[in-house]
Structure formats: C-alpha cells, structure tokens
Design a protein around this motif. Structure first.
Motif, short mmCIF file in Angstrom:
data_model
loop_
_atom_site.label_atom_id
_atom_site.label_comp_id
_atom_site.label_asym_id
_atom_site.label_seq_id
_atom_site.Cartn_x
_atom_site.Cartn_y
_atom_site.Cartn_z
N TRP A 167 103.59 53.08 -3.15
CA TRP A 167 102.94 52.20 -2.13
C TRP A 167 102.45 51.04 -3.49
O TRP A 167 102.74 49.80 -2.98
N ALA A 168 101.96 51.15 -4.19
CA ALA A 168 101.51 50.20 -5.43
C ALA A 168 102.57 49.27 -5.79
O ALA A 168 102.33 48.19 -5.94
N SER A 169 103.76 49.95 -6.17
CA SER A 169 104.80 49.29 -6.14
C SER A 169 105.52 48.40 -5.39
O SER A 169 106.49 47.68 -5.80
N GLY A 170 104.85 48.36 -4.26
CA GLY A 170 105.76 47.31 -3.11
C GLY A 170 106.64 47.84 -2.08
O GLY A 170 107.33 47.25 -1.55
N ALA A 171 106.55 49.50 -1.99
CA ALA A 171 107.72 50.02 -1.14
C ALA A 171 107.16 49.63 0.33
O ALA A 171 105.86 49.55 0.72
N GLU A 172 108.13 49.46 1.19
CA GLU A 172 108.09 49.41 2.66
C GLU A 172 107.25 50.71 3.18
O GLU A 172 107.65 51.77 2.60
N TRP A 173 106.69 50.47 4.16
CA TRP A 173 105.93 51.72 4.87
C TRP A 173 106.86 52.75 5.04
O TRP A 173 106.63 53.92 5.01
N GLU A 174 107.98 52.27 5.85
CA GLU A 174 109.05 53.17 6.47
C GLU A 174 109.57 54.22 5.00
O GLU A 174 109.79 55.41 5.35
N THR A 175 109.74 53.52 3.89
CA THR A 175 110.22 54.12 2.69
C THR A 175 109.15 55.24 2.44
O THR A 175 109.47 56.35 2.08
N MET A 205 106.78 56.58 4.19
CA MET A 205 106.72 57.96 5.04
C MET A 205 107.96 58.90 4.90
O MET A 205 107.94 59.94 5.13
N SER A 206 109.18 58.14 4.57
CA SER A 206 110.29 59.10 4.25
C SER A 206 110.19 60.04 2.96
O SER A 206 110.90 60.95 2.86
N LEU A 207 109.20 59.71 2.19
CA LEU A 207 108.86 60.66 0.94
C LEU A 207 108.01 61.69 1.31
O LEU A 207 107.50 62.39 0.42
N THR A 208 107.57 61.84 2.24
CA THR A 208 106.24 62.77 2.73
C THR A 208 106.36 63.49 3.98
O THR A 208 107.07 62.85 4.96
N ASN A 209 105.74 64.60 4.11
CA ASN A 209 105.67 65.23 5.56
C ASN A 209 104.42 65.11 6.13
O ASN A 209 104.05 65.34 7.25
N LEU A 210 103.46 64.42 5.25
CA LEU A 210 102.17 63.76 6.03
C LEU A 210 102.26 62.86 7.23
O LEU A 210 103.30 62.17 7.24
N ASP A 211 101.47 62.95 8.12
CA ASP A 211 101.17 62.22 9.29
C ASP A 211 100.81 60.69 8.71
O ASP A 211 100.17 60.62 7.83
N GLU A 212 101.11 59.71 9.43
CA GLU A 212 100.83 58.19 8.95
C GLU A 212 99.37 58.03 8.80
O GLU A 212 98.88 57.46 7.68
#
Length: 76
Positions: free
Chosen positions: A51-59, A61-68
C-alpha cells in the motif's frame, strides 16, 4: 487471515529492530511493574508495504482474504 507476498529485506530489518526495542521496553516495564502492550504486529507488513508503495486498492484487496474494513484497520 492470509496475505500473499513477503515484506522486503529493509522492512524485515526494520521489523527486527522494532522487535528488539519492544523486548527492551518490556524489560523496563517489568522492572517498573507496568503492563502495557508492546507486541510488534508484523502479520500484514507485506500488505502495508504494498500500500505504501502506491498500489491500487483493488490490487491490495487481491492479495488478502481480509475484508475491506479489516484492511483499513490494519493500515491505520
């Protein structure tokens, strides 16, 4: 919960330093009869780094099974 990926080398080094400092703080707390949380929560450090590296939110969320909402809490 799971998170795809591992933290980078520099992040792992920083987490190691934080863990050492937390142990030192716990030692002083014990000596002073204090009991405050000092645990370093590193379980989602790869997610935070992404996230700190600038990834988009959708990216992210695709890296985890946690809820938003849980991801937001982790990032705070």
């Amino acid at each position: 919960a799971w998170v795809k990926g591992r933290p980078s080398g520099p992040t792992l080094q920083a987490l190691g330093q934080m863990a050492r400092l937390a142990r030192q703080v716990r030692t002083v707390q014990y000596q002073q009869r204090l009991d405050l949380p000092t645990r370093v929560h590193s379980d989602c450090s790869a997610l935070t780094e992404t996230w700190a590296s600038g990834a988009e939110w959708e990216t992210l969320m695709s890296l985890t099974n946690l809820d938003e909402g849980d991801v937001v809490r982790v990032l705070r």
